[in-house]
Design a protein around this motif. Sequence first.
Motif, PDB file in Angstrom:
ATOM      1  N   PHE A 236      -8.611   9.436  -2.755  1.00 46.32           N
ATOM      2  CA  PHE A 236      -8.401   8.003  -2.517  1.00 46.32           C
ATOM      3  C   PHE A 236      -7.222   7.834  -1.563  1.00 46.32           C
ATOM      4  O   PHE A 236      -6.127   7.471  -1.963  1.00 46.32           O
ATOM      5  CB  PHE A 236      -8.141   7.284  -3.845  1.00 46.32           C
ATOM      6  CG  PHE A 236      -8.285   5.783  -3.786  1.00 46.32           C
ATOM      7  CD1 PHE A 236      -9.476   5.194  -3.387  1.00 46.32           C
ATOM      8  CD2 PHE A 236      -7.227   4.965  -4.157  1.00 46.32           C
ATOM      9  CE1 PHE A 236      -9.616   3.806  -3.364  1.00 46.32           C
ATOM     10  CE2 PHE A 236      -7.345   3.588  -4.137  1.00 46.32           C
ATOM     11  CZ  PHE A 236      -8.548   3.000  -3.736  1.00 46.32           C
ATOM     12  N   ASP A 237      -7.468   8.128  -0.294  1.00 49.42           N
ATOM     13  CA  ASP A 237      -6.431   8.038   0.735  1.00 49.42           C
ATOM     14  C   ASP A 237      -6.705   6.802   1.587  1.00 49.42           C
ATOM     15  O   ASP A 237      -7.328   6.880   2.644  1.00 49.42           O
ATOM     16  CB  ASP A 237      -6.433   9.308   1.591  1.00 49.42           C
ATOM     17  CG  ASP A 237      -5.293   9.329   2.604  1.00 49.42           C
ATOM     18  OD1 ASP A 237      -4.499   8.351   2.641  1.00 49.42           O
ATOM     19  OD2 ASP A 237      -5.188  10.304   3.366  1.00 49.42           O
ATOM     20  N   GLY A 242      -6.861   3.063   7.136  1.00 52.38           N
ATOM     21  CA  GLY A 242      -6.255   1.818   7.604  1.00 52.38           C
ATOM     22  C   GLY A 242      -6.308   0.712   6.573  1.00 52.38           C
ATOM     23  O   GLY A 242      -6.289  -0.474   6.915  1.00 52.38           O
ATOM     24  N   LEU A 243      -6.368   1.097   5.287  1.00 55.73           N
ATOM     25  CA  LEU A 243      -6.498   0.141   4.197  1.00 55.73           C
ATOM     26  C   LEU A 243      -5.295   0.208   3.269  1.00 55.73           C
ATOM     27  O   LEU A 243      -4.500   1.143   3.316  1.00 55.73           O
ATOM     28  CB  LEU A 243      -7.772   0.432   3.391  1.00 55.73           C
ATOM     29  CG  LEU A 243      -9.098   0.337   4.140  1.00 55.73           C
ATOM     30  CD1 LEU A 243     -10.242   0.800   3.249  1.00 55.73           C
ATOM     31  CD2 LEU A 243      -9.340  -1.084   4.633  1.00 55.73           C
ATOM     32  N   MET A 244      -5.213  -0.779   2.398  1.00 54.54           N
ATOM     33  CA  MET A 244      -4.136  -0.834   1.415  1.00 54.54           C
ATOM     34  C   MET A 244      -4.660  -1.520   0.158  1.00 54.54           C
ATOM     35  O   MET A 244      -5.478  -2.436   0.232  1.00 54.54           O
ATOM     36  CB  MET A 244      -2.940  -1.611   1.980  1.00 54.54           C
ATOM     37  CG  MET A 244      -1.737  -1.687   1.066  1.00 54.54           C
ATOM     38  SD  MET A 244      -0.340  -2.573   1.865  1.00 54.54           S
ATOM     39  CE  MET A 244       0.122  -1.376   3.115  1.00 54.54           C
ATOM     40  N   GLU A 382      -7.315  -4.732   4.644  1.00 51.84           N
ATOM     41  CA  GLU A 382      -6.953  -3.988   5.838  1.00 51.84           C
ATOM     42  C   GLU A 382      -5.430  -3.940   5.895  1.00 51.84           C
ATOM     43  O   GLU A 382      -4.752  -4.939   5.623  1.00 51.84           O
ATOM     44  CB  GLU A 382      -7.503  -4.660   7.088  1.00 51.84           C
ATOM     45  CG  GLU A 382      -9.011  -4.814   7.130  1.00 51.84           C
ATOM     46  CD  GLU A 382      -9.730  -3.517   7.456  1.00 51.84           C
ATOM     47  OE1 GLU A 382      -9.043  -2.506   7.771  1.00 51.84           O
ATOM     48  OE2 GLU A 382     -10.977  -3.503   7.371  1.00 51.84           O
ATOM     49  N   GLU A 383      -4.887  -2.782   6.213  1.00 49.43           N
ATOM     50  CA  GLU A 383      -3.429  -2.651   6.222  1.00 49.43           C
ATOM     51  C   GLU A 383      -2.774  -3.701   7.104  1.00 49.43           C
ATOM     52  O   GLU A 383      -1.742  -4.283   6.738  1.00 49.43           O
ATOM     53  CB  GLU A 383      -3.049  -1.247   6.691  1.00 49.43           C
ATOM     54  CG  GLU A 383      -1.581  -0.912   6.514  1.00 49.43           C
ATOM     55  CD  GLU A 383      -1.293   0.545   6.794  1.00 49.43           C
ATOM     56  OE1 GLU A 383      -0.128   0.955   6.625  1.00 49.43           O
ATOM     57  OE2 GLU A 383      -2.229   1.281   7.168  1.00 49.43           O
ATOM     58  N   ALA A 384      -3.378  -3.985   8.251  1.00 47.49           N
ATOM     59  CA  ALA A 384      -2.789  -4.963   9.165  1.00 47.49           C
ATOM     60  C   ALA A 384      -2.811  -6.381   8.600  1.00 47.49           C
ATOM     61  O   ALA A 384      -2.001  -7.222   8.990  1.00 47.49           O
ATOM     62  CB  ALA A 384      -3.535  -4.936  10.500  1.00 47.49           C
ATOM     63  N   ALA A 385      -3.727  -6.631   7.678  1.00 42.41           N
ATOM     64  CA  ALA A 385      -3.845  -7.969   7.097  1.00 42.41           C
ATOM     65  C   ALA A 385      -3.001  -8.158   5.852  1.00 42.41           C
ATOM     66  O   ALA A 385      -2.923  -9.277   5.334  1.00 42.41           O
ATOM     67  CB  ALA A 385      -5.306  -8.250   6.771  1.00 42.41           C
ATOM     68  N   ALA A 386      -2.383  -7.085   5.346  1.00 37.16           N
ATOM     69  CA  ALA A 386      -1.657  -7.176   4.076  1.00 37.16           C
ATOM     70  C   ALA A 386      -0.568  -8.247   4.078  1.00 37.16           C
ATOM     71  O   ALA A 386      -0.453  -9.011   3.113  1.00 37.16           O
ATOM     72  CB  ALA A 386      -1.068  -5.815   3.718  1.00 37.16           C
ATOM     73  N   PRO A 387       0.264  -8.362   5.135  1.00 38.32           N
ATOM     74  CA  PRO A 387       1.292  -9.407   5.109  1.00 38.32           C
ATOM     75  C   PRO A 387       0.703 -10.816   5.017  1.00 38.32           C
ATOM     76  O   PRO A 387       1.208 -11.652   4.257  1.00 38.32           O
ATOM     77  CB  PRO A 387       2.038  -9.197   6.423  1.00 38.32           C
ATOM     78  CG  PRO A 387       1.828  -7.756   6.758  1.00 38.32           C
ATOM     79  CD  PRO A 387       0.431  -7.475   6.307  1.00 38.32           C
ATOM     80  N   ALA A 388      -0.365 -11.081   5.774  1.00 38.06           N
ATOM     81  CA  ALA A 388      -0.955 -12.417   5.753  1.00 38.06           C
ATOM     82  C   ALA A 388      -1.593 -12.721   4.401  1.00 38.06           C
ATOM     83  O   ALA A 388      -1.477 -13.845   3.880  1.00 38.06           O
ATOM     84  CB  ALA A 388      -1.990 -12.541   6.870  1.00 38.06           C
TER      85      ALA A 388
END
Length: 420
Positions: A236-237, A242-244, A382-388
């Motif tokens: 589970f990487d 590119g996920l979180m 998506e990792e890039a979407a985590a803050p939003a």
Amino acid sequence: MTGTTDSTGASSATGATGASGGADAAGPDAAARQPRDLVAEVAAGFEELYGAAPAGVWAAPGRVNLIGEYTDFNEGFVLPLALPHTAVAAVSPRTDGVLRLHSADIDAPLVELRLDELRPLSDGGWAAYPAGVVWALRRAGHTAVTGADLHLASTVPTGAGLSSSAALEVVTALALDGLFELGLSGPESARLAQRAENDFVGVPCGIMDQMASACATEGHLLHLDCRDLAVRQIPFDLAAEGLMLLVVDTRVQHALGDGAYAERRAGCEEGARLLGVPFLRDLPYAELPDALEKLADEKVRRYVRHVVGDDHRVERVIGLLDAGEVRAIGPVLTEGHHSLRDDLRISCPELDLAVAAANEAGALGARMTGGGFGGSAVVLVEEAAAPAVTEAIRTAFAGASFTAPRVFPAVAAEGARRVR
């Protein structure tokens, strides 16, 4: 044991809420401390308290469950991962039949107990968890355990559905196994820890939490068959994809010992009896529609639909992960939340809002996790979407006048181990 329990079953009989005394007992960032920060602190605290260095220091993690809820006591399937947040215990053996317990996270004096006077459901507050493990060990024939001094601290948030009590139980079992050379396997330690919570503390939990704490491995999900405790470590990487996975602690605490959990367990057992199967895991998913028509009790019917459906969702998630379709598990998570909300009815407005806000902000999927009635949700993003997505959840909570949630990433960490 008297008093109420929080979401991990931690007693408030003495005003405590588990070994950590609540995540905020050491400030709002307590849950973010790394396990290694605690090792030296707990060892030094032990020496100051007891006048000598400990014989060893052990750690056991909390857990978050990706999918498979209320399936463990139905001898079904679960898919948790260990968290970096841990309970840490510095321990030395004794030979005089005395057990001394102290938590660095609670403003309370040292607890001293005699092994021959330990009784189930005694009024022990947070100390009932390690004491219950000693009781369970000795009842299982491990009379080599002749006493111990323990000093504990934890970064596992209590009341968040992340198994702070299981971490406390497992770290105690692991330490005593090491000190007294009991030769316990991980599953054996987990069983004894579960017995402590079931029979000493009085919370009728399944085996998932203790097994996740004792047997999880770094970078993996633990696929557990709760019937025979067979395990498969599922890679589970998420970072590589590119996920979180985010954990949203709603900060709404609940009580597994207040009867609601036991009522649902009894309803599941009644459903299995009426359908003529030993446990609900024995009902094939393909036969679920016909089985539901045989159940006149609407509540039992809902419970059966959830449990059999969630066992099937575990299988679906594993199939997707094996096929490399990690993003596709998101909708399965959300489907699981709807079942927990509508069939099992263990969600709450804060959990529902966290899931809805996350999905509306672009999350791949989300669901509540743990025993319910409060606690935490997991969100795949998506990792890039985590803050939003995180900001959207916080904004939604503020708009609803809810307490601000605590949001942090879940990384599959190492299970219980000796750290010094």
